[in-house]
Design a protein around this motif. Structure first.
Motif, mmCIF file in Angstrom:
data_model
loop_
_atom_site.group_PDB
_atom_site.id
_atom_site.type_symbol
_atom_site.label_atom_id
_atom_site.label_comp_id
_atom_site.label_asym_id
_atom_site.label_seq_id
_atom_site.Cartn_x
_atom_site.Cartn_y
_atom_site.Cartn_z
ATOM 1 N N ARG A 13 45.058 53.880 35.678
ATOM 2 C CA ARG A 13 45.050 52.413 35.765
ATOM 3 C C ARG A 13 45.581 51.950 37.115
ATOM 4 N NH1 ARG A 13 48.132 50.520 30.746
ATOM 5 N NH2 ARG A 13 48.062 52.674 30.121
ATOM 6 N N HIS A 14 46.628 52.616 37.568
ATOM 7 C CA HIS A 14 47.229 52.269 38.866
ATOM 8 C C HIS A 14 46.210 52.498 39.994
ATOM 9 C CE1 HIS A 14 50.216 51.692 41.941
ATOM 10 N NE2 HIS A 14 49.961 52.897 42.449
ATOM 11 N N GLU A 15 45.527 53.606 39.969
ATOM 12 C CA GLU A 15 44.523 53.911 40.999
ATOM 13 C C GLU A 15 43.375 52.907 40.954
ATOM 14 O OE1 GLU A 15 44.683 56.019 43.525
ATOM 15 O OE2 GLU A 15 46.709 56.504 42.842
ATOM 16 N N ALA A 16 42.953 52.535 39.752
ATOM 17 C CA ALA A 16 41.875 51.543 39.608
ATOM 18 C C ALA A 16 42.329 50.187 40.157
ATOM 19 C CB ALA A 16 41.458 51.425 38.149
ATOM 20 N N HIS A 17 43.575 49.828 39.872
ATOM 21 C CA HIS A 17 44.127 48.565 40.371
ATOM 22 C C HIS A 17 44.176 48.576 41.903
ATOM 23 C CE1 HIS A 17 46.489 44.935 40.427
ATOM 24 N NE2 HIS A 17 47.391 45.544 41.190
ATOM 25 N N ARG A 18 44.626 49.682 42.484
ATOM 26 C CA ARG A 18 44.689 49.798 43.943
ATOM 27 C C ARG A 18 43.295 49.721 44.558
ATOM 28 N NH1 ARG A 18 47.887 54.466 46.505
ATOM 29 N NH2 ARG A 18 47.371 53.224 48.313
ATOM 30 N N ALA A 19 42.326 50.347 43.908
ATOM 31 C CA ALA A 19 40.954 50.328 44.416
ATOM 32 C C ALA A 19 40.391 48.906 44.405
ATOM 33 C CB ALA A 19 40.074 51.260 43.592
ATOM 34 N N ARG A 20 40.657 48.166 43.319
ATOM 35 C CA ARG A 20 40.197 46.768 43.257
ATOM 36 C C ARG A 20 40.870 45.937 44.341
ATOM 37 N NH1 ARG A 20 40.797 47.594 37.697
ATOM 38 N NH2 ARG A 20 42.755 46.438 37.713
ATOM 39 N N GLY A 21 42.160 46.144 44.537
ATOM 40 C CA GLY A 21 42.892 45.410 45.573
ATOM 41 C C GLY A 21 42.364 45.721 46.967
#
Length: 116
Positions: A13-21
């Motif tokens: 989830r953290h990696e997905a959030h960073r990718a979206r950001g």
């Protein structure tokens, strides 16, 4: 085992959030760059129009001075002839001054490009 799976889910989830950001940031940078380029293009066009107007004004002043000079010579009016020479000289001086400013900007820009 459950804690390892939970950590993996959190990490995903953290990696997905960073990718979206990161994607949002890149999109913002692209929009800003496009806006900046559009602004520069508008400014360049405005400067070109101003230069053309100045050139036309200087040419009209020069022609007006020449006409006064010829009219003064034809009528024998020394004052009108002198005024025409003065107007023509003033127009030529302004044209030369504008050219000098343009060359100075060119030198300034060459120094800026050399530093970057």
């Amino acid at each position: 085992m459950s804690s390892t799976i939970d950590r993996a889910k959190v990490k995903a989830r953290h990696e997905a959030h960073r990718a979206r950001g990161k994607a949002a940031h890149e999109a913002h940078r692209a929009r800003e760059k496009a806006a900046h380029e559009a602004h520069r293009a508008r400014e360049k066009a405005r400067h070109e129009v101003d230069r053309a107007k100045d050139a036309a004004r200087h040419e009209m002043d020069r022609a007006r001075g020449k006409a006064k000079e010829i009219a003064g010579r034809m009528t024998g009016d020394e004052r009108l002839e002198a005024e025409g020479r003065t107007d023509r000289f003033r127009a030529e001086l302004r044209k030369a001054w504008r050219g000098l400013g343009r060359r100075a900007r060119g030198v300034r820009d060459s120094f800026r490009k050399g530093r970057s």
